[in-house]
Design a protein around this motif. Structure first.
Motif, mmCIF file in Angstrom:
data_model
loop_
_atom_site.group_PDB
_atom_site.id
_atom_site.type_symbol
_atom_site.label_atom_id
_atom_site.label_comp_id
_atom_site.label_asym_id
_atom_site.label_seq_id
_atom_site.Cartn_x
_atom_site.Cartn_y
_atom_site.Cartn_z
ATOM 1 N N VAL A 384 0.896 -1.208 -0.054
ATOM 2 C CA VAL A 384 0.049 -0.057 -0.052
ATOM 3 C C VAL A 384 0.964 1.115 -0.019
ATOM 4 O O VAL A 384 1.896 1.325 0.757
ATOM 5 N N LEU A 385 0.627 2.170 -0.819
ATOM 6 C CA LEU A 385 1.189 3.493 -0.911
ATOM 7 C C LEU A 385 0.455 4.609 -0.512
ATOM 8 O O LEU A 385 -0.809 4.858 -1.218
ATOM 9 N N PRO A 386 0.679 5.274 0.634
ATOM 10 C CA PRO A 386 -0.540 6.325 1.046
ATOM 11 C C PRO A 386 -0.379 7.408 -0.093
ATOM 12 O O PRO A 386 0.289 7.612 -0.930
ATOM 13 N N TYR A 387 -1.764 8.109 -0.100
ATOM 14 C CA TYR A 387 -2.113 9.049 -1.265
ATOM 15 C C TYR A 387 -1.106 10.023 -1.683
ATOM 16 O O TYR A 387 -0.761 10.359 -2.915
ATOM 17 N N GLU A 388 -0.372 10.612 -0.671
ATOM 18 C CA GLU A 388 0.759 11.464 -1.021
ATOM 19 C C GLU A 388 2.192 11.215 -0.697
ATOM 20 O O GLU A 388 3.186 11.988 -0.573
ATOM 21 N N ALA A 389 2.419 9.644 -0.676
ATOM 22 C CA ALA A 389 3.722 9.266 -0.463
ATOM 23 C C ALA A 389 4.516 9.232 -1.833
ATOM 24 O O ALA A 389 4.796 7.967 -2.385
ATOM 25 N N THR A 390 4.732 10.168 -2.494
ATOM 26 C CA THR A 390 5.377 10.316 -3.709
ATOM 27 C C THR A 390 6.723 9.680 -3.605
ATOM 28 O O THR A 390 7.070 9.168 -4.701
ATOM 29 N N ALA A 391 7.575 9.926 -2.631
ATOM 30 C CA ALA A 391 8.853 9.315 -2.606
ATOM 31 C C ALA A 391 8.879 7.592 -2.712
ATOM 32 O O ALA A 391 9.493 7.122 -3.542
ATOM 33 N N ALA A 392 7.675 7.194 -1.994
ATOM 34 C CA ALA A 392 7.582 5.800 -1.968
ATOM 35 C C ALA A 392 7.182 5.232 -3.525
ATOM 36 O O ALA A 392 7.308 4.279 -3.795
ATOM 37 N N MET A 393 6.259 6.306 -3.904
ATOM 38 C CA MET A 393 5.536 5.751 -5.314
ATOM 39 C C MET A 393 7.050 5.532 -6.230
ATOM 40 O O MET A 393 7.000 4.855 -7.018
ATOM 41 N N GLN A 394 7.551 6.659 -6.248
ATOM 42 C CA GLN A 394 8.802 6.797 -7.157
ATOM 43 C C GLN A 394 9.844 5.511 -7.068
ATOM 44 O O GLN A 394 10.151 4.737 -8.001
ATOM 45 N N GLU A 395 10.111 5.016 -5.738
ATOM 46 C CA GLU A 395 10.935 4.113 -5.575
ATOM 47 C C GLU A 395 10.203 2.762 -6.044
ATOM 48 O O GLU A 395 10.972 2.019 -6.467
ATOM 49 N N HIS A 396 9.011 2.512 -5.661
ATOM 50 C CA HIS A 396 8.336 1.265 -6.124
ATOM 51 C C HIS A 396 8.300 1.274 -7.470
ATOM 52 O O HIS A 396 8.331 0.183 -8.036
ATOM 53 N N LEU A 397 7.879 2.345 -8.367
ATOM 54 C CA LEU A 397 7.877 2.324 -9.631
ATOM 55 C C LEU A 397 9.179 1.883 -10.570
ATOM 56 O O LEU A 397 9.289 1.169 -11.314
ATOM 57 N N ASP A 398 10.193 2.707 -9.843
ATOM 58 C CA ASP A 398 11.667 2.156 -10.135
ATOM 59 C C ASP A 398 11.747 0.957 -10.106
ATOM 60 O O ASP A 398 12.689 -0.055 -10.951
ATOM 61 N N GLN A 399 11.647 0.462 -8.946
ATOM 62 C CA GLN A 399 11.978 -1.332 -8.916
ATOM 63 C C GLN A 399 11.070 -1.816 -9.916
ATOM 64 O O GLN A 399 11.488 -3.093 -10.244
ATOM 65 N N LEU A 400 9.603 -1.652 -9.895
ATOM 66 C CA LEU A 400 9.067 -2.518 -11.093
ATOM 67 C C LEU A 400 9.561 -2.332 -12.366
ATOM 68 O O LEU A 400 9.896 -3.493 -12.973
ATOM 69 N N VAL A 401 10.085 -1.111 -12.806
ATOM 70 C CA VAL A 401 10.773 -1.184 -14.239
ATOM 71 C C VAL A 401 11.826 -1.968 -14.070
ATOM 72 O O VAL A 401 12.221 -2.715 -15.247
ATOM 73 N N ALA A 402 13.101 -1.954 -13.223
ATOM 74 C CA ALA A 402 14.017 -2.519 -13.142
ATOM 75 C C ALA A 402 13.802 -4.062 -13.300
ATOM 76 O O ALA A 402 14.567 -5.061 -14.058
#
Length: 435
Positions: A384-402
Motif C-alpha cells: 500500500v502506498l499512501p495517497y501523498e507518499a510520492t517518494a515511496a511511489m517513485q521508489e516502487h515504480l523504479d523497482q518495478l521497471v528494473a
C-alpha cells in the motif's frame, strides 16, 4: 440416509441481469450452497422494473439449475429522477455524476431526506407479500439472509423477524450511516437520526450481522455496544476458482499496469499518476502503460489529460465480469485504490481477491494499516502506498521497471489463496446458517 438440506431464503435487490461487484456476493453463495447441502430460494426484483446502474448478462451463467428465483414488482422513484435530471440512475457514491447540477443536488436532497434509508424501500412491501405467500403455503426456512445495500432491504429482515421469529442473517456489504457518500445526500438532523435508528434496530434484532471487513465489523459493533461481539462475523468477498481457468499472459512488449472497476476523484490517485509520468520520463526506453477497465469518472480523465498520460493510457468501458478476468490475467501488474474518505480502513474492494487470484503484483493507493494493507502483506502480493507518499511511489515504480527489464513476466510465485475462494467462504456461511 442423508440429512434433509438446510433451507435458506436469500433476499437481495441486486441479481443478474444486474451487473457490478455487489451482485456477485449473493450470486456466488447461491452458486455453491446446493453442493454444501443448503437449498437456497432467492427473492429479487423484476429486472423490467429494477433500477440497475449497469447490466451484466454473463453473470446469469452462475445461477445453478433448479434454484428457485422469485422476482417481484417494485415501487421506486427513479423514473421521476431521470425525468427531473435528464441523467441516468446514479451509481454507488454518485460515481457517474461528476459535479452535480442544480437538479441533481435537489434530487439528492429529496433522496436523502424523504426516502429513508434509501429510495429502493418501495420494493419492501412487494417482498414481504411474496414471503407471506411462501409461508402461508406451508414452506419453512432455516434462516433468512438479507443483503445490502440498498440498506432498506434490511428492514425486510427486521419485519420478518418481528412477524415470524425467523432466524435472520443481516449481510452488510458496506457500512450504513457511515458510508462515504452520505454527506452528498445533504441530510437534515431528523433524517440522520431516523436513519441511525433504523441501523441500530437492525443490528439489535438480527441473529447475526455479516460484514466484509474487520474494520467495518468494529464500526458496527460500536453502534450498539451492549451487543455481544460474537454476533458480528466477517465474511469477505472472494474469488471463484472456476473464473480463473485461463492462463496468465503478461505482455512482453510493454510494462502494463491495469485497474479494473469504477474509479472517481475520491480515490485520490492524482499524485500516483504524476509519479507515473515522472517514471516514464526517467525511463524513456521502457514502454510503461496504464489501462483502466470500467467506469472512469471525468475527474480522472481530466487528471490523465493534465499530466500528459492520455497518450499512454487505454480506457476500456464497462465489460462483463467474465471478460474482466481476462484483463486481470493479461497484464504486468494491477492497480488498486481505496477512496480517500472517512472510515476507509475497512473498505475492502471485492476486486482485491480476484487480484490475488490473478497472481500479479498489486500496487494499492490507500491508507497504510488498513484491512487491504493487511491482506496484501499477509499474501506478499504487493504494498500500500499512501495517497501523498510520492517518494515511496517513485521508489516502487523504479523497482518495478528494473524487475521488468530483467523479465517482463512479473507473476508472483504460486501461493494458495484458498481461504478466499467463494466455496470456502460459502462453507463459513453455512456454519452461520446452522449456528
Amino acid at each position: 440416509m442423508s440429512a434433509a438440506p438446510l433451507r435458506l431464503l436469500v433476499i437481495t435487490y441486486y441479481w443478474p441481469p444486474s451487473g457490478g461487484a455487489g451482485v456477485q456476493r449473493c450470486l456466488k453463495w447461491v452458486k455453491h450452497l446446493p453442493a454444501l447441502g443448503v437449498e437456497p430460494t432467492v427473492i429479487t426484483v423484476d429486472p423490467a422494473q429494477a433500477a440497475y446502474p449497469v447490466l451484466d448478462n454473463s453473470l446469469a451463467a452462475d445461477i445453478p439449475p433448479g434454484v428457485r428465483v422469485i422476482r417481484t414488482s417494485t415501487s421506486e422513484p427513479f423514473a421521476a429522477y431521470q425525468k427531473l435530471t435528464n441523467r441516468p440512475i446514479p451509481h454507488g457514491g454518485f460515481a457517474n455524476e461528476g459535479r452535480p447540477s442544480l437538479a441533481q443536488r435537489a434530487a439528492r436532497f429529496v433522496r436523502g431526506n424523504l426516502f429513508l434509508p434509501d429510495p429502493r424501500r418501495g420494493w419492501n412491501r412487494h417482498v414481504l407479500r411474496a414471503v407471506e405467500q411462501l409461508l402461508q403455503a406451508g414452506e419453512q426456512f432455516d434462516a433468512v439472509l438479507t443483503s445490502s445495500p440498498p440498506h432498506s432491504t434490511q428492514l425486510i429482515g427486521l419485519e420478518l423477524k418481528r412477524r415470524h421469529k425467523l432466524r435472520w442473517l443481516a449481510d452488510m456489504r458496506d457500512p450504513w450511516t457511515d458510508i462515504y457518500y452520505t454527506q452528498a445526500l445533504m441530510r437534515t438532523a431528523p433524517a440522520r437520526w431516523l436513519d441511525a435508528r433504523y441501523e441500530r434496530q437492525v443490528l439489535a434484532a438480527a441473529d447475526a450481522v455479516i460484514t466484509t471487513s474487520a474494520d467495518t465489523r468494529r464500526l458496527l459493533l460500536g453502534k450498539v455496544p451492549e451487543l455481544p461481539a460474537s454476533k458480528f462475523a466477517v465474511l469477505p468477498n472472494g474469488y471463484d476458482e472456476a473464473d480463473f481457468g485461463a492462463p496468465s499472459l503478461p505482455p512482453t512488449n510493454k510494462l502494463l499496469i491495469t485497474y479494473v472497476g469504477t474509479i472517481t476523484g475520491q480515490y485520490h490517485v492524482g499524485p500516483f499518476l504524476r509519479e507515473v509520468v515522472a517514471c516514464i520520463q526517467r525511463h524513456p526506453a521502457v514502454p510503461l502503460r496504464l489501462r483502466f477497465v470500467g467506469r472512469v469518472a471525468r475527474e480522472i480523465e481530466q487528471q490523465l489529460a493534465e499530466t500528459g498520460l492520455t497518450a499512454y493510457t487505454e480506457v476500456v468501458p464497462f465489460v462483463p465480469h467474465d471478460e474482466s478476468i481476462g484483463y486481470l490475467l493479461n497484464t504486468t501488474a494491477l492497480l488498486l485504490a481505496i477512496p480517500d474518505v472517512p472510515h476507509n480502513f475497512g473498505i475492502l474492494p471485492g476486486k482485491i481477491f480476484e487480484y490475488l487470484a490473478a497472481n500479479k503484483p498489486i500496487i494499492c493507493i490507500g491508507p497504510a494499516g488498513s484491512d487491504a494493507d493487511h491482506i496484501l502483506e499477509e499474501n506478499q502480493a504487493g504494498r500500500v502506498l499512501p495517497y501523498e507518499a510520492t517518494a515511496a511511489m517513485q521508489e516502487h515504480l523504479d523497482q518495478l521497471v528494473a524487475a521488468w527489464q530483467q523479465n517482463p513476466n512479473l507473476d508472483l510465485p504460486a501461493v494458495s489463496h484458498a481461504r478466499y475462494s467463494r466455496r470456502a467462504l460459502t462453507e463459513r456461511l453455512k456454519r452461520l446458517i446452522r449456528s
